[in-house]
Design a protein around this motif. Structure first.
Motif, PDB file in Angstrom:
ATOM      1  N   ASN A   1       0.847  -1.063   0.061  1.00  0.00           N
ATOM      2  CA  ASN A   1      -0.088  -0.046   0.077  1.00  0.00           C
ATOM      3  C   ASN A   1       0.890   1.411   0.103  1.00  0.00           C
ATOM      4  OD1 ASN A   1      -2.320  -1.590   0.204  1.00  0.00           O
ATOM      5  ND2 ASN A   1      -2.647  -1.349   2.241  1.00  0.00           N
ATOM      6  N   ARG A   2       1.894   1.376   0.798  1.00  0.00           N
ATOM      7  CA  ARG A   2       2.871   2.226   0.849  1.00  0.00           C
ATOM      8  C   ARG A   2       3.636   2.661  -0.459  1.00  0.00           C
ATOM      9  NH1 ARG A   2       7.889   1.727   2.785  1.00  0.00           N
ATOM     10  NH2 ARG A   2       7.331   0.162   4.148  1.00  0.00           N
ATOM     11  N   ILE A   3       3.822   1.571  -0.978  1.00  0.00           N
ATOM     12  CA  ILE A   3       4.949   1.585  -2.363  1.00  0.00           C
ATOM     13  C   ILE A   3       4.260   2.032  -3.464  1.00  0.00           C
ATOM     14  CG2 ILE A   3       6.431   0.518  -3.791  1.00  0.00           C
ATOM     15  CD1 ILE A   3       7.795  -0.712  -1.263  1.00  0.00           C
ATOM     16  N   TRP A   4       3.063   1.097  -3.683  1.00  0.00           N
ATOM     17  CA  TRP A   4       2.427   1.367  -5.213  1.00  0.00           C
ATOM     18  C   TRP A   4       0.950   2.208  -4.649  1.00  0.00           C
ATOM     19  CZ3 TRP A   4       4.643  -3.820  -5.795  1.00  0.00           C
ATOM     20  CH2 TRP A   4       5.423  -3.927  -6.438  1.00  0.00           C
ATOM     21  N   SER A   5       0.015   1.650  -4.392  1.00  0.00           N
ATOM     22  CA  SER A   5      -1.369   2.395  -3.992  1.00  0.00           C
ATOM     23  C   SER A   5      -1.977   1.459  -2.918  1.00  0.00           C
ATOM     24  CB  SER A   5      -2.130   2.960  -5.258  1.00  0.00           C
ATOM     25  OG  SER A   5      -2.872   1.688  -5.773  1.00  0.00           O
ATOM     26  N   GLU A   6      -3.037   2.101  -2.154  1.00  0.00           N
ATOM     27  CA  GLU A   6      -3.841   1.219  -1.215  1.00  0.00           C
ATOM     28  C   GLU A   6      -4.756   0.384  -1.873  1.00  0.00           C
ATOM     29  OE1 GLU A   6      -4.954   1.335   2.744  1.00  0.00           O
ATOM     30  OE2 GLU A   6      -3.521   2.698   1.840  1.00  0.00           O
ATOM     31  N   GLN A   7      -4.391  -0.978  -1.813  1.00  0.00           N
ATOM     32  CA  GLN A   7      -5.149  -2.140  -2.475  1.00  0.00           C
ATOM     33  C   GLN A   7      -5.560  -2.970  -1.496  1.00  0.00           C
ATOM     34  OE1 GLN A   7      -6.125  -2.348  -5.716  1.00  0.00           O
ATOM     35  NE2 GLN A   7      -4.992  -0.637  -6.239  1.00  0.00           N
ATOM     36  N   PHE A   8      -4.845  -3.101  -0.328  1.00  0.00           N
ATOM     37  CA  PHE A   8      -5.383  -4.101   0.794  1.00  0.00           C
ATOM     38  C   PHE A   8      -5.568  -3.429   2.074  1.00  0.00           C
ATOM     39  CE2 PHE A   8      -1.962  -5.576  -2.423  1.00  0.00           C
ATOM     40  CZ  PHE A   8      -2.795  -6.894  -3.011  1.00  0.00           C
ATOM     41  N   LYS A   9      -6.537  -4.214   2.907  1.00  0.00           N
ATOM     42  CA  LYS A   9      -7.042  -3.918   4.087  1.00  0.00           C
ATOM     43  C   LYS A   9      -6.229  -4.733   4.896  1.00  0.00           C
ATOM     44  CE  LYS A   9     -11.496  -5.020   4.318  1.00  0.00           C
ATOM     45  NZ  LYS A   9     -12.896  -5.097   4.090  1.00  0.00           N
ATOM     46  N   MET A  10      -6.133  -4.299   6.086  1.00  0.00           N
ATOM     47  CA  MET A  10      -5.087  -4.683   7.064  1.00  0.00           C
ATOM     48  C   MET A  10      -6.093  -6.099   7.620  1.00  0.00           C
ATOM     49  SD  MET A  10      -2.396  -3.927   7.899  1.00  0.00           S
ATOM     50  CE  MET A  10      -1.526  -2.906   6.821  1.00  0.00           C
ATOM     51  N   PRO A  11      -5.594  -7.227   7.702  1.00  0.00           N
ATOM     52  CA  PRO A  11      -6.620  -8.279   8.270  1.00  0.00           C
ATOM     53  C   PRO A  11      -6.161  -8.473   9.714  1.00  0.00           C
ATOM     54  CG  PRO A  11      -4.665  -9.343   6.814  1.00  0.00           C
ATOM     55  CD  PRO A  11      -4.568  -7.649   6.784  1.00  0.00           C
ATOM     56  N   GLU A  12      -7.275  -8.766  10.548  1.00  0.00           N
ATOM     57  CA  GLU A  12      -6.919  -9.174  11.814  1.00  0.00           C
ATOM     58  C   GLU A  12      -7.145 -10.528  12.219  1.00  0.00           C
ATOM     59  OE1 GLU A  12      -6.344  -6.859  14.250  1.00  0.00           O
ATOM     60  OE2 GLU A  12      -6.657  -5.270  13.198  1.00  0.00           O
ATOM     61  N   PRO A  13      -6.181 -10.894  12.903  1.00  0.00           N
ATOM     62  CA  PRO A  13      -6.120 -12.379  13.332  1.00  0.00           C
ATOM     63  C   PRO A  13      -6.998 -12.454  14.347  1.00  0.00           C
ATOM     64  CG  PRO A  13      -4.193 -11.527  14.492  1.00  0.00           C
ATOM     65  CD  PRO A  13      -4.820 -10.525  13.436  1.00  0.00           C
ATOM     66  N   LEU A  14      -7.784 -13.947  14.232  1.00  0.00           N
ATOM     67  CA  LEU A  14      -8.919 -13.989  15.498  1.00  0.00           C
ATOM     68  C   LEU A  14      -8.461 -15.452  16.100  1.00  0.00           C
ATOM     69  CD1 LEU A  14     -12.509 -13.479  14.413  1.00  0.00           C
ATOM     70  CD2 LEU A  14     -11.179 -12.483  16.230  1.00  0.00           C
ATOM     71  N   ILE A  15      -7.850 -15.288  17.295  1.00  0.00           N
ATOM     72  CA  ILE A  15      -7.408 -16.330  18.129  1.00  0.00           C
ATOM     73  C   ILE A  15      -7.996 -16.360  19.397  1.00  0.00           C
ATOM     74  CG2 ILE A  15      -5.226 -17.500  18.892  1.00  0.00           C
ATOM     75  CD1 ILE A  15      -3.726 -15.906  16.802  1.00  0.00           C
ATOM     76  N   LEU A  16      -8.622 -17.695  19.682  1.00  0.00           N
ATOM     77  CA  LEU A  16      -9.523 -17.630  20.940  1.00  0.00           C
ATOM     78  C   LEU A  16      -8.396 -18.133  21.996  1.00  0.00           C
ATOM     79  CD1 LEU A  16     -12.961 -19.357  19.895  1.00  0.00           C
ATOM     80  CD2 LEU A  16     -12.087 -16.947  19.986  1.00  0.00           C
ATOM     81  N   GLU A  17      -8.518 -17.552  23.084  1.00  0.00           N
ATOM     82  CA  GLU A  17      -7.636 -17.874  24.327  1.00  0.00           C
ATOM     83  C   GLU A  17      -7.994 -19.439  24.542  1.00  0.00           C
ATOM     84  OE1 GLU A  17      -7.373 -14.339  27.007  1.00  0.00           O
ATOM     85  OE2 GLU A  17      -6.943 -16.024  28.573  1.00  0.00           O
ATOM     86  N   SER A  18      -9.147 -19.732  24.727  1.00  0.00           N
ATOM     87  CA  SER A  18      -9.281 -20.910  25.131  1.00  0.00           C
ATOM     88  C   SER A  18      -8.788 -22.082  24.423  1.00  0.00           C
ATOM     89  CB  SER A  18     -10.778 -21.213  25.538  1.00  0.00           C
ATOM     90  OG  SER A  18     -11.504 -20.859  24.448  1.00  0.00           O
ATOM     91  N   THR A  19      -8.878 -21.926  22.946  1.00  0.00           N
ATOM     92  CA  THR A  19      -8.591 -22.860  22.176  1.00  0.00           C
ATOM     93  C   THR A  19      -7.541 -22.761  20.828  1.00  0.00           C
ATOM     94  OG1 THR A  19     -10.438 -22.062  20.829  1.00  0.00           O
ATOM     95  CG2 THR A  19     -10.718 -23.979  22.131  1.00  0.00           C
ATOM     96  N   GLY A  20      -6.733 -21.678  21.040  1.00  0.00           N
ATOM     97  CA  GLY A  20      -5.569 -21.061  20.174  1.00  0.00           C
ATOM     98  C   GLY A  20      -4.611 -22.127  20.331  1.00  0.00           C
ATOM     99  N   ILE A  21      -4.330 -22.722  21.305  1.00  0.00           N
ATOM    100  CA  ILE A  21      -3.460 -23.952  21.542  1.00  0.00           C
ATOM    101  C   ILE A  21      -4.161 -25.207  21.974  1.00  0.00           C
ATOM    102  CG2 ILE A  21      -1.185 -24.930  22.045  1.00  0.00           C
ATOM    103  CD1 ILE A  21      -0.157 -22.187  22.601  1.00  0.00           C
ATOM    104  N   VAL A  22      -4.789 -25.982  21.284  1.00  0.00           N
ATOM    105  CA  VAL A  22      -5.344 -27.170  21.789  1.00  0.00           C
ATOM    106  C   VAL A  22      -4.176 -28.219  21.948  1.00  0.00           C
ATOM    107  CG1 VAL A  22      -6.763 -29.116  21.367  1.00  0.00           C
ATOM    108  CG2 VAL A  22      -7.585 -26.865  20.389  1.00  0.00           C
ATOM    109  N   PRO A  23      -4.077 -28.815  23.479  1.00  0.00           N
ATOM    110  CA  PRO A  23      -3.159 -29.671  23.681  1.00  0.00           C
ATOM    111  C   PRO A  23      -3.400 -30.933  23.131  1.00  0.00           C
ATOM    112  CG  PRO A  23      -4.495 -29.267  25.445  1.00  0.00           C
ATOM    113  CD  PRO A  23      -5.116 -28.517  24.404  1.00  0.00           C
ATOM    114  N   GLY A  24      -2.230 -31.813  22.930  1.00  0.00           N
ATOM    115  CA  GLY A  24      -2.309 -33.269  22.433  1.00  0.00           C
ATOM    116  C   GLY A  24      -2.036 -34.308  23.641  1.00  0.00           C
TER     117      GLY A  24
END
Ligand code: TYM
Length: 314
Positions: free
Chosen positions: A164-187
């Motif tokens: 976006n900075r070098i050429w032109s504004e083409q892309f939206k900033m994506p937000e990660p959605l990571i749940l605290e309870s299941t972000g790392i499910v243990p094996g």
């Protein structure tokens, strides 16, 4: 106008509870409120899967799993990444021309793979940039994933910012959605559930396989509550529901494992039945992927016209 959601899973083997709780469940919970694009990352799988038949089977498995778990093709666009492979590779090349080697060398997943003896292919090295293309191509607001993908989403954000900075504004900033309870499910050994650690509980295993996996959960005899069993059990029941059970079973690990195995079996049974049905009727899955391919192809073509104009190719 609904916000846009995008995420994907690599077809490298059977799905496990980590994939379900870390990712798929979020897709299902959000399918009514977001315009959702969910895909099978088959181009990414080429970094590891080299057997044609295995890849065909794995692609089908992920698509059928999505549907069996409750993703509704009427609400969600389900597609194979390679359906827009040309556009994705073109965008990846543009991003590659903005990306430095030392920056990619900091990727944790790449460093881990090399430390574990994997061949350092260009594809493996460039994996985060293809993933940035997957994400930015659809202009999503949110990308629901497990914690292990957090750095990859940061790569996508940095890449968007740079473009976006070098050429032109083409892309939206994506937000990660990571749940605290299941972000790392243990094996079953307490580490993150992962096929590469061999510590998974498969999602659509038979009852006998589920029992076997649960019985092999590592327990240490120092406490009343088997920590690793409890951590997995929390995925299926609330702490309030589990409290009386673990109180009764204090010190009796086998009884807690039996209870967990029963809860997993009851939970997966209806999804597994749908999965078996879809496997017997593959055209139900293939038709959904063909319809999804058409939708994303049009979106990708349109996006690439704007991007080519932005960089001066058009
Ligand atoms: P993959 O196929 O390794 O994993 C798919 C999803 O499952 C999550 N996951 C877990 N979550 C919690 N606990 C666990 N033990 C666990 N194991 C797996 C992952 O975090 C992921 O959300 N690079 C991606 C695929 C991809 C992608 C994308 C994802 C390619 N392009 C664009 C999102 C957006 C991958 O290999 O996921």
């Amino acid at each position: 106008m609904k916000k846009v959601l995008l995420s994907g899973i690599k077809p490298t083997g059977d799905m496990h509870l980590g994939n379900y709780f870390g990712a798929i469940k979020q897709f299902i919970d959000m399918q009514d409120s977001y315009e959702s694009y969910i895909f099978i990352a088959d181009l990414h799988a080429l970094t590891t899967v080299r057997d044609r038949e295995e890849l065909r089977k794995n692609i089908f498995t992920i698509a059928a799993t999505y549907m069996a778990c409750g993703l509704d093709p009427k609400k969600v666009t389900l597609f194979q990444q390679s359906a827009i492979g040309g556009e994705l590779c073109e965008l990846t090349w543009m991003f590659n021309c903005l990306t430095t080697v030392p920056y990619l060398e900091r990727a944790v997943a790449y460093k881990d793979a090399i430390a574990n003896g994997k061949e350092a292919t260009v594809g493996l090295f460039d994996y985060p940039i293809l993933m940035a293309s997957d994400i930015l191509m659809q202009n999503p607001d949110v990308v629901p994933v497990g914690s292990d993908q957090k750095q990859h989403i940061e790569y996508a954000r940095d890449t968007a910012e740079k473009f976006n900075r070098i050429w032109s504004e083409q892309f939206k900033m994506p937000e990660p959605l990571i749940l605290e309870s299941t972000g790392i499910v243990p094996g079953i050994d307490g580490r993150k559930m992962s096929k590469s650690y061999g510590n998974t509980i498969p999602l659509f295993a038979s009852d006998a396989e589920i029992e076997k996996a649960v019985m092999s959960i590592v327990t240490d005899s120092s406490g009343d509550i088997p920590t690793n069993v409890y951590a997995i059990h929390k995925l299926f029941k609330s702490e309030a529901e589990l409290a009386p059970l673990y109180e009764t079973n204090k010190g009796k690990y086998k009884a807690s494992k039996d209870a967990l195995a029963n809860d997993i079996k009851a939970f997966v049974a209806p999804m597994r039945a749908r999965y078996i049905e879809l496997c017997a009727n593959p055209s139900l899955v293939e038709d959904v992927l063909s319809a999804g391919a058409k939708v994303v192809k049009v979106r990708a073509e349109q996006k690439m016209v704007a991007v080519r104009k932005s960089v001066g190719l058009l």
